[in-house]
Design an enzyme around this catalytic site. Structure first.
Site, short mmCIF file in Angstrom:
data_model
loop_
_atom_site.label_atom_id
_atom_site.label_comp_id
_atom_site.label_asym_id
_atom_site.label_seq_id
_atom_site.Cartn_x
_atom_site.Cartn_y
_atom_site.Cartn_z
N HIS B 61 1.52 3.33 -2.17
CA HIS B 61 0.64 3.26 -0.81
C HIS B 61 -0.49 2.50 -1.10
O HIS B 61 -0.78 2.49 -2.24
CB HIS B 61 0.42 4.55 -0.23
CG HIS B 61 1.68 5.31 0.25
ND1 HIS B 61 2.19 5.45 1.45
CD2 HIS B 61 2.58 5.97 -0.49
CE1 HIS B 61 3.09 6.02 1.57
NE2 HIS B 61 3.43 6.45 0.34
N THR B 62 -1.22 2.29 -0.01
CA THR B 62 -2.53 1.44 -0.47
C THR B 62 -3.36 2.36 -1.10
O THR B 62 -3.80 3.27 -0.63
CB THR B 62 -3.06 1.01 0.93
OG1 THR B 62 -2.18 0.17 1.50
CG2 THR B 62 -4.19 0.14 0.80
N THR B 63 -3.92 1.84 -2.35
CA THR B 63 -4.75 2.86 -3.09
C THR B 63 -6.12 2.13 -3.07
O THR B 63 -6.97 2.93 -3.56
CB THR B 63 -4.53 3.20 -4.34
OG1 THR B 63 -3.65 2.08 -5.08
CG2 THR B 63 -3.00 4.20 -4.33
N ASP B 165 -0.66 6.21 3.74
CA ASP B 165 -0.88 4.69 3.48
C ASP B 165 -1.84 3.89 4.58
O ASP B 165 -1.36 3.33 5.53
CB ASP B 165 0.58 4.11 3.87
CG ASP B 165 0.90 2.68 3.49
OD1 ASP B 165 1.67 2.05 4.01
OD2 ASP B 165 -0.09 1.96 2.95
N PRO B 166 -3.18 4.32 4.38
CA PRO B 166 -4.03 3.85 5.15
C PRO B 166 -4.44 2.41 5.45
O PRO B 166 -4.02 1.45 4.38
CB PRO B 166 -5.39 4.42 4.71
CG PRO B 166 -5.12 4.42 3.19
CD PRO B 166 -3.83 4.50 3.04
#
Lengths: 329, 284
Positions: B61-63, B165-166
């Site tokens: 996921h977006t980190t 997963d922002p």
């Protein structure tokens, strides 16, 4: 003492052991930090009078001293923020007694000291004495700032006895930065150092790792950005003492209102070559907005009367001796 | 090929197409997800795909963001709302894209500004454009109100955050509807609020104190612009990831105007900046 090296400097022997403990899950005690807003500004007033700069006899400075208008250094010392504004120094001869030419430093600070999320001291002093003409605002760990400034103050006093002259601000700065660099940032003291010596007003920031800046205005602490916003929009060349005090107070107030780590009151310290004015609680911002009065007084006519009973005391009280007390007095 | 989901929500009824990208892809029969709770509206449960977990590999996921924008400022004034930002898309410490519009128009009564990951902002703009296109096709005179855009973005960002997963953005939504200005902000976790003046990122520390000092709800446009210029200047002085090229977007009863990029006068030559070590040998 174990760990203190004979040669000086930080002994890193125990660091590996600490890392081993952390890897095993041991939680080390944390620091008691204080948020802060500290600041300073240099002010300079004589430039407005249009007086040509000459060496002022009182300064006894060498003729090669650059001619600059005196500046007031506003040094703002706040536990949460450090603000400092430096006023340019102007050395010039005053032709008439009515001329007001002063350069110096104004230091400012808030007064909140925190232990985690609790306010430990609502009205602590963050502007520390270093010398009669040098004061230092401290942000970071309270113990570190107090002890480091106290240590440098006593070193400078011994130095004054040895040399017989007024302390210079650069001396204090060099002692501080040498000590902090030696401890590689583990002594968590972020300082705004300001003072006036024979060379004029000075304003320095000293960072925990030992680097320094010489600036006309600076801020430190958790509220430093909030205060710097006020400085960046309000600073101009040749501030007068009153303008500098007002700007520093506004910047500290900005830190107090917009930063959780800063709060309570505003302390100011104005240093000029003529002396120091330490305005403790210059602005007292933690006054309660509403204080209940005891006993409560209600204006007549403001409260509806539900019942009225009149007791005639004379029916039950008899004065048997002496004169009745004079109640009018 | 999976059929394209038709409805944005069951509540809207059949036949109206919402932004399909926001809907989860419907599963085949044998791929039903085992979850403790499914939403009561009948939609699919948002859950991590167990097939991906089965391999032992975590789902990525977006980190962290890659191409980022810095702060966005917004204030309300007597007749509307002003948003301001610079035009930089930074790639870490590099000033990579110097002409990126971070203030965009949604419709005649609403503007959106974003900081953070700019590709996610472009995705958000695509969602909003699809909504606006649907409004246009419906052709009933209604457009999305600014409060509706704000609320929609809150829900999208919060739901993405719940899926871990922002969309890595800090958004500012400004609008003017029914004679009243609207200004709100949404963070990447879905934190949202409305206020008379907002700022994202560094603007919170640098611009917000100045706004609190000088803002009044009945400011004129010139006063509001001057205040924004002051705040932009301070942000440019003290924010590393910024450039001296700004745009200001205005939304009022007359509609939306996004200005051409402009620069501000900056002062670097204060007398005391020159030769700081004159009286302090060894300092700098």
């Amino acid at each position: 003492m174990a760990g203190a090296s004979q040669q000086g400097g930080f002994a890193f022997d125990l660091c590996k052991r600490n890392e081993f403990f952390e890897a095993k899950g041991v939680k080390h005690p944390g620091f008691t930090k204080t948020g802060t807003t500290i600041a300073g500004i240099i002010f300079k007033a004589s430039a407005r009078l249009g007086i040509a700069a000459e060496s002022h006899p009182a300064f006894a400075s060498p003729p090669s001293l650059r001619l600059c208008t005196p500046a007031f250094i506003i040094h703002w010392h706040a536990m949460q923020w450090n603000f400092a504004i430096q006023l340019p120094s102007l050395t010039h001869a005053c032709p008439s007694p009515c001329c007001y030419h002063q350069d110096g430093v104004v230091l400012g600070a808030d007064t909140r000291s925190t232990a985690g999320t609790t306010v430990a001291d609502k009205n602590c002093e963050k502007i520390h004495y270093i010398a009669p003409n040098i004061y230092c605002c401290g942000a970071g760990t309270a113990a570190d700032t107090e002890n480091v400034t106290g240590m440098v103050a006593s070193q400078l006093e011994l130095h004054r006895y040895a040399t017989g002259t007024q302390s210079r601000v650069v001396t204090a700065m060099t002692l501080l930065k040498g000590h902090l660099f030696k401890y590689q940032g583990h002594v968590s003291a972020a300082l705004v150092l300001g003072g006036v010596d024979f060379r004029g007003p000075h304003l320095f920031t000293v960072y925990p790792h030992g680097s320094t800046d010489s600036l006309p205005y600076c801020t430190m602490g958790s509220g430093s950005l909030n205060a710097m916003a006020v400085f960046e929009s309000g600073y101009k060349d040749d501030l007068t003492r009153e303008e500098a005090m007002d700007l520093v107070a506004r910047a500290i107030r900005s830190g107090i209102m917009n930063d959780l780590g800063s709060g309570s009151n505003v302390d100011l310290c104005i240093i000029t070559k003529d002396g120091v004015e330490y305005l403790r609680n210059h602005e007292y911002l933690q006054a309660k907005t509403y204080e209940r009065q005891f006993p409560q007084k209600f204006a007549s006519g403001s409260v509806p009367v539900v019942r009225e009973r009149i007791y005639d005391i004379k029916k039950v009280v008899t004065v048997v001796e002496g004169e009745p007390m004079d109640m009018e007095a | 090929m999976q059929p394209r989901p038709q409805s944005h929500s069951a509540a809207l009824g059949p036949g109206c197409t919402g932004p399909s990208l926001a809907n989860p892809t419907p599963l085949a029969f044998d791929q039903q997800r085992q979850v403790a709770q499914a939403p009561s509206c009948g939609a699919e449960a948002f859950a991590v795909d167990p097939a991906a977990l089965a391999n032992g590999q975590p789902r990525k996921h977006t980190t962290y963001p890659y191409v980022t924008g810095t702060s966005v400022l917004g204030i309300t004034y007597k007749d509307g709302v002003l948003l301001a930002s610079d035009t930089l898309g930074a790639y870490g410490s590099t000033k990579r894209y110097k002409s990126f519009d971070r203030l965009r128009k949604v419709n005649e009564s609403c503007i959106v500004g974003a900081g953070g990951e700019l590709s996610d902002f472009q995705y958000i703009m695509r969602l909003l454009e699809e909504l606006s296109d649907d409004d246009f096709c419906m052709d009933d005179g209604h457009t999305l109100k600014p409060a509706e855009v704000h609320s929609y973005l809150c829900r999208v960002l919060y739901n993405r955050r719940n899926k871990m997963d922002p969309l890595w953005n800090s958004l500012v939504v400004g609008g003017f509807h029914a004679g009243k200005p609207f200004l709100g902000t949404v963070g990447m976790q879905g934190t949202n609020y409305t206020d008379a003046h907002v700022a994202t990122g560094f603007g919170n520390h640098l611009a917000r104190p100045l706004m609190r000092e000088h803002h009044r709800p009945d400011m004129s446009e010139d006063e509001a612009t001057a205040l924004l210029h002051q705040c932009l200047k301070v942000c440019y002085y003290r924010d590393k990831n910024s450039i001296n090229k700004f745009t200001i977007a205005k939304v009022s009863a007359e509609g939306v105007t996004i200005s051409e990029p402009f620069a501000l006068e900056t002062e670097w030559r204060y007398k005391l900046f020159e030769n700081p070590a004159a009286n302090a040998a060894g300092a700098w």
